[in-house]
Write a protein that holds these residues in place. Structure first.
Motif, PDB file in Angstrom:
ATOM      1  N   VAL A 187      12.766  39.614 -43.141  1.00  0.00           N
ATOM      2  CA  VAL A 187      14.044  39.967 -42.503  1.00  0.00           C
ATOM      3  C   VAL A 187      14.043  39.408 -41.080  1.00  0.00           C
ATOM      4  CG1 VAL A 187      15.567  41.857 -41.797  1.00  0.00           C
ATOM      5  CG2 VAL A 187      14.168  42.090 -43.871  1.00  0.00           C
ATOM      6  N   ASP A 188      14.992  38.504 -40.787  1.00  0.00           N
ATOM      7  CA  ASP A 188      14.999  37.843 -39.467  1.00  0.00           C
ATOM      8  C   ASP A 188      16.431  37.411 -39.113  1.00  0.00           C
ATOM      9  OD1 ASP A 188      14.084  36.703 -37.124  1.00  0.00           O
ATOM     10  OD2 ASP A 188      13.342  34.870 -38.071  1.00  0.00           O
ATOM     11  N   LYS A 191      20.043  41.573 -35.501  1.00  0.00           N
ATOM     12  CA  LYS A 191      19.192  42.757 -35.294  1.00  0.00           C
ATOM     13  C   LYS A 191      19.943  44.058 -35.593  1.00  0.00           C
ATOM     14  CE  LYS A 191      16.709  39.461 -34.224  1.00  0.00           C
ATOM     15  NZ  LYS A 191      16.122  38.798 -35.389  1.00  0.00           N
ATOM     16  N   TYR A 194      19.581  45.144 -39.300  1.00  0.00           N
ATOM     17  CA  TYR A 194      18.264  45.388 -39.911  1.00  0.00           C
ATOM     18  C   TYR A 194      18.219  46.660 -40.762  1.00  0.00           C
ATOM     19  CZ  TYR A 194      15.448  41.777 -37.507  1.00  0.00           C
ATOM     20  OH  TYR A 194      14.882  40.606 -37.086  1.00  0.00           O
ATOM     21  N   TYR A 197      19.930  46.248 -44.054  1.00  0.00           N
ATOM     22  CA  TYR A 197      19.193  45.377 -44.988  1.00  0.00           C
ATOM     23  C   TYR A 197      18.030  46.135 -45.633  1.00  0.00           C
ATOM     24  CZ  TYR A 197      21.691  41.693 -42.459  1.00  0.00           C
ATOM     25  OH  TYR A 197      22.671  40.924 -41.876  1.00  0.00           O
ATOM     26  N   VAL A 215       9.443  42.368 -41.215  1.00  0.00           N
ATOM     27  CA  VAL A 215      10.637  42.380 -40.366  1.00  0.00           C
ATOM     28  C   VAL A 215      10.281  41.795 -39.004  1.00  0.00           C
ATOM     29  CG1 VAL A 215      12.496  43.815 -39.447  1.00  0.00           C
ATOM     30  CG2 VAL A 215      11.327  44.506 -41.546  1.00  0.00           C
ATOM     31  N   THR A 218      10.437  43.022 -34.032  1.00  0.00           N
ATOM     32  CA  THR A 218      10.489  44.477 -33.873  1.00  0.00           C
ATOM     33  C   THR A 218       9.909  44.933 -32.523  1.00  0.00           C
ATOM     34  OG1 THR A 218       8.534  44.560 -35.288  1.00  0.00           O
ATOM     35  CG2 THR A 218      10.646  45.109 -36.300  1.00  0.00           C
ATOM     36  N   PHE A 239      16.035  51.087 -35.209  1.00  0.00           N
ATOM     37  CA  PHE A 239      15.470  50.654 -36.492  1.00  0.00           C
ATOM     38  C   PHE A 239      14.004  51.115 -36.598  1.00  0.00           C
ATOM     39  CE2 PHE A 239      12.895  47.541 -38.782  1.00  0.00           C
ATOM     40  CZ  PHE A 239      13.439  47.663 -40.044  1.00  0.00           C
TER      41      PHE A 239
END
Ligand SMILES: C[S@@+](CC[C@H](N)C(=O)[O-])C[C@H]1O[C@@H](n2cnc3c(N)ncnc32)[C@H](O)[C@@H]1O
Length: 266
Positions: A187-188, A191, A194, A197, A215, A218, A239
């Protein structure tokens, strides 16, 4: 009385150095030889880390090196903004050490199908594709058609590139259309997206047994634990807290580059 542990890692030693430098400045000592030496020592400790990681990591492939170089040469300043992350810029590319780390994850998880959310010019997608077994696949989601095409023209230059399927559009819409399962997800993307997703992935059938979600960003430049977070910094802080309190998962935040959290179902 228990003592604080002695600093024994680059970052804890750096923090001690900077703390003692700040104390000297607060005491009004002025610029002494000792202060100058200690500032230089702190700078060398911080500035030497990333180049040393590069030196100690297996070199990147010729195809990845060419993709990185094409990305650096592109004129990002003149691009219209379609990306949900704001303006596209060459610094978005994850690069050598993180690419090797992702390739290691592919090997360690024995991944056959990999999902990427946020592809940019394709560095991480190609790094993971290079580590796949024959018949493996990376499905890469990207909202910006210009970078999607840019990446595809780079993929066409290498054998591993043929294992990448690009899905253009907002990632959440793409996720809702995907079939089958994935062994590794990177996951990139934006933001602020996130949480949606990872939440979607965990409540869907898209994760294979034992799948790992990695991810990126972070640590977001230290903003989640600093006092001046931007909107993205706040999104990452929320997140991280959400993941830390989610009983469905186990996670570890690694201080690799801008921080990578690895998540698996508990
Ligand atoms: C940090 S870059 C990805 C870097 C890439 N993984 C690499 O290592 O080179 C983030 C990318 O996510 C894309 N993005 C932002 N919002 C998105 C969304 N909602 N859906 C899909 N892609 C998105 C941006 O256009 C950008 O190309």
């Amino acid at each position: 009385m228990t003592e604080d542990p002695r600093p024994v890692t680059p970052t804890t030693i750096l923090a001690r150095e900077l703390g003692e430098i700040a104390a000297l400045l607060d005491a009004g000592t002025g610029v002494t030889d000792e202060l100058t030496t200690r500032v230089h020592r702190a700078r060398d400790l911080a500035a030497g880390l990333d180049p040393y990681l590069d030196t100690c990591t297996t070199s990147e492939s010729a195809a990845l090196s060419a993709l990185a170089s094409r990305t650096r040469s592109a004129d990002w300043g003149s691009r219209d903004v379609i990306s949900g992350s704001g303006p596209l810029e060459m610094e978005m590319l994850s690069g050598h050490v993180e690419g090797r780390f992702l390739a290691f994850l592919v090997h360690m998880t024995r991944a056959v199908r990999v999902l990427e959310i946020g592809m940019f010019t394709g560095y991480s997608a190609l790094a993971m594709a290079e580590a796949l077994p024959v018949g493996g696949e990376v499905v890469a989601c990207e909202v910006d058609p210009y970078v999607a095409e840019f990446a595809q023209s780079c993929f066409a230059e290498s054998v591993a590139g043929s294992a990448v399927t690009v899905e253009v559009g907002p990632a959440l819409d793409t996720l809702r259309r995907l079939d089958g399962t994935f062994d590794l997800v990177f996951v990139d993307a934006d933001k602020t997206g996130y949480r949606a997703y990872v939440d979607y992935l965990l409540s869907s059938d898209l994760l294979s047994e034992g799948a790992v979600i990695a991810v990126d960003n972070t640590l977001l430049q230290g903003q989640p634990y600093s006092d001046r977070p931007t909107e993205n910094g706040r999104a990452i802080a929320e997140f991280n807290e959400y993941v830390a309190n989610d009983p469905r998962v186990q996670q570890v935040l690694l201080p690799l580059r801008d921080g990578v959290t690895l998540i698996r179902r508990a």
